[in-house]
Write a protein that holds these residues in place. Structure first.
Motif, PDB file in Angstrom:
ATOM      1  N   ASN A 108      33.731  42.397  42.284  1.00  0.00           N
ATOM      2  CA  ASN A 108      34.613  41.225  42.321  1.00  0.00           C
ATOM      3  C   ASN A 108      33.832  39.910  42.399  1.00  0.00           C
ATOM      4  O   ASN A 108      32.597  39.894  42.404  1.00  0.00           O
ATOM      5  N   GLU A 109      34.584  38.818  42.473  1.00  0.00           N
ATOM      6  CA  GLU A 109      33.975  37.484  42.455  1.00  0.00           C
ATOM      7  C   GLU A 109      33.122  37.198  43.688  1.00  0.00           C
ATOM      8  O   GLU A 109      32.341  36.256  43.712  1.00  0.00           O
ATOM      9  N   ARG A 155      48.505  49.488  38.947  1.00  0.00           N
ATOM     10  CA  ARG A 155      47.401  48.581  39.244  1.00  0.00           C
ATOM     11  C   ARG A 155      46.096  49.042  38.582  1.00  0.00           C
ATOM     12  O   ARG A 155      45.332  48.226  38.067  1.00  0.00           O
ATOM     13  N   GLU A 214      46.573  48.077  34.955  1.00  0.00           N
ATOM     14  CA  GLU A 214      46.548  46.628  34.738  1.00  0.00           C
ATOM     15  C   GLU A 214      45.151  46.050  34.893  1.00  0.00           C
ATOM     16  O   GLU A 214      44.751  45.178  34.126  1.00  0.00           O
ATOM     17  N   GLU A 215      44.412  46.507  35.887  1.00  0.00           N
ATOM     18  CA  GLU A 215      43.088  45.942  36.146  1.00  0.00           C
ATOM     19  C   GLU A 215      42.008  46.495  35.225  1.00  0.00           C
ATOM     20  O   GLU A 215      41.012  45.818  34.974  1.00  0.00           O
ATOM     21  N   THR A 216      42.201  47.738  34.733  1.00  0.00           N
ATOM     22  CA  THR A 216      41.100  48.416  34.058  1.00  0.00           C
ATOM     23  C   THR A 216      41.429  48.955  32.667  1.00  0.00           C
ATOM     24  O   THR A 216      40.512  49.321  31.934  1.00  0.00           O
ATOM     25  N   ALA A 218      40.531  43.456  32.894  1.00  0.00           N
ATOM     26  CA  ALA A 218      41.671  42.623  32.535  1.00  0.00           C
ATOM     27  C   ALA A 218      41.573  41.222  33.124  1.00  0.00           C
ATOM     28  O   ALA A 218      42.020  40.261  32.507  1.00  0.00           O
ATOM     29  N   GLU A 219      41.011  41.107  34.306  1.00  0.00           N
ATOM     30  CA  GLU A 219      40.951  39.804  34.978  1.00  0.00           C
ATOM     31  C   GLU A 219      39.488  39.388  35.115  1.00  0.00           C
ATOM     32  O   GLU A 219      38.887  39.542  36.171  1.00  0.00           O
ATOM     33  N   SER A 220      38.949  38.846  34.037  1.00  0.00           N
ATOM     34  CA  SER A 220      37.517  38.521  34.026  1.00  0.00           C
ATOM     35  C   SER A 220      37.146  37.433  35.036  1.00  0.00           C
ATOM     36  O   SER A 220      35.992  37.344  35.440  1.00  0.00           O
ATOM     37  N   GLU A 221      38.130  36.635  35.467  1.00  0.00           N
ATOM     38  CA  GLU A 221      37.837  35.627  36.494  1.00  0.00           C
ATOM     39  C   GLU A 221      37.699  36.273  37.882  1.00  0.00           C
ATOM     40  O   GLU A 221      37.106  35.691  38.779  1.00  0.00           O
ATOM     41  N   LYS A 222      38.233  37.471  38.059  1.00  0.00           N
ATOM     42  CA  LYS A 222      38.154  38.170  39.347  1.00  0.00           C
ATOM     43  C   LYS A 222      37.051  39.220  39.395  1.00  0.00           C
ATOM     44  O   LYS A 222      36.543  39.533  40.462  1.00  0.00           O
ATOM     45  N   TYR A 223      36.706  39.779  38.234  1.00  0.00           N
ATOM     46  CA  TYR A 223      35.742  40.881  38.207  1.00  0.00           C
ATOM     47  C   TYR A 223      34.628  40.607  37.212  1.00  0.00           C
ATOM     48  O   TYR A 223      34.873  40.373  36.038  1.00  0.00           O
TER      49      TYR A 223
END
Length: 143
Positions: free
Chosen positions: A22-23, A47, A50-52, A97-102
């Motif tokens: 994570n970030e 989840r 959605e995330e992966t 999926a959430e490149s700003e978080k991971y």
């Protein structure tokens, strides 16, 4: 204190397990909030996907973890209560999926993943989940 119910997956592909960085440079497993009236198992599968982008199936309940933090936006302490599930997938394909978080993600050999995981309760969760995974799939543990 604000209590949030969450669900997540300890996702295995053969002898590897999926982790996200994570970030905060913490290695974690995919998880997230349970939506209104959602079943924890459904939330965990949702989840993870959605995330992966990983389509996984639940093979057993893994356990629960809890962690507390101070929410700056809520201006109060928050406790996340996470229901975890042992999952397996037939493919090592994933997408963040959430490149700003991971920043990073991937499947790692279990021993490598144990070393990477940031929090001791998550390390314990992975070890117990791996034992359950091996029992359910007839695999011999690789440690």
């Amino acid at each position: 204190m604000h209590l949030r119910d969450c669900a997540g997956g300890v996702v295995f592909h053969e002898e590897s397990v999926f982790l996200l960085k994570n970030e905060k440079n913490e290695w974690v497993m995919p998880k997230g909030l349970i939506k209104n009236n959602e079943d924890p198992e459904e939330a965990a599968l949702r989840r993870v996907f959605e995330e992966t982008g990983i389509k996984a199936e639940i093979i057993e309940q893994a356990g629960r973890t809890y962690y507390e933090f101070y929410s700056i936006t809520r201006q109060m302490p928050v406790c996340n209560r996470i229901a975890w599930y042992v999952m397996k997938t037939d493919s090592e394909e994933f997408r963040i999926a959430e490149s700003e978080k991971y920043a990073e993600a991937g499947f790692f050999p279990v021993l490598d993943a144990i070393d990477r995981i940031t929090y001791s309760q998550d390390k314990s969760l992975l070890i117990q989940s791996y034992k359950k995974y091996c029992q359910k799939t007839g695999r011999e543990p690789q440690y």
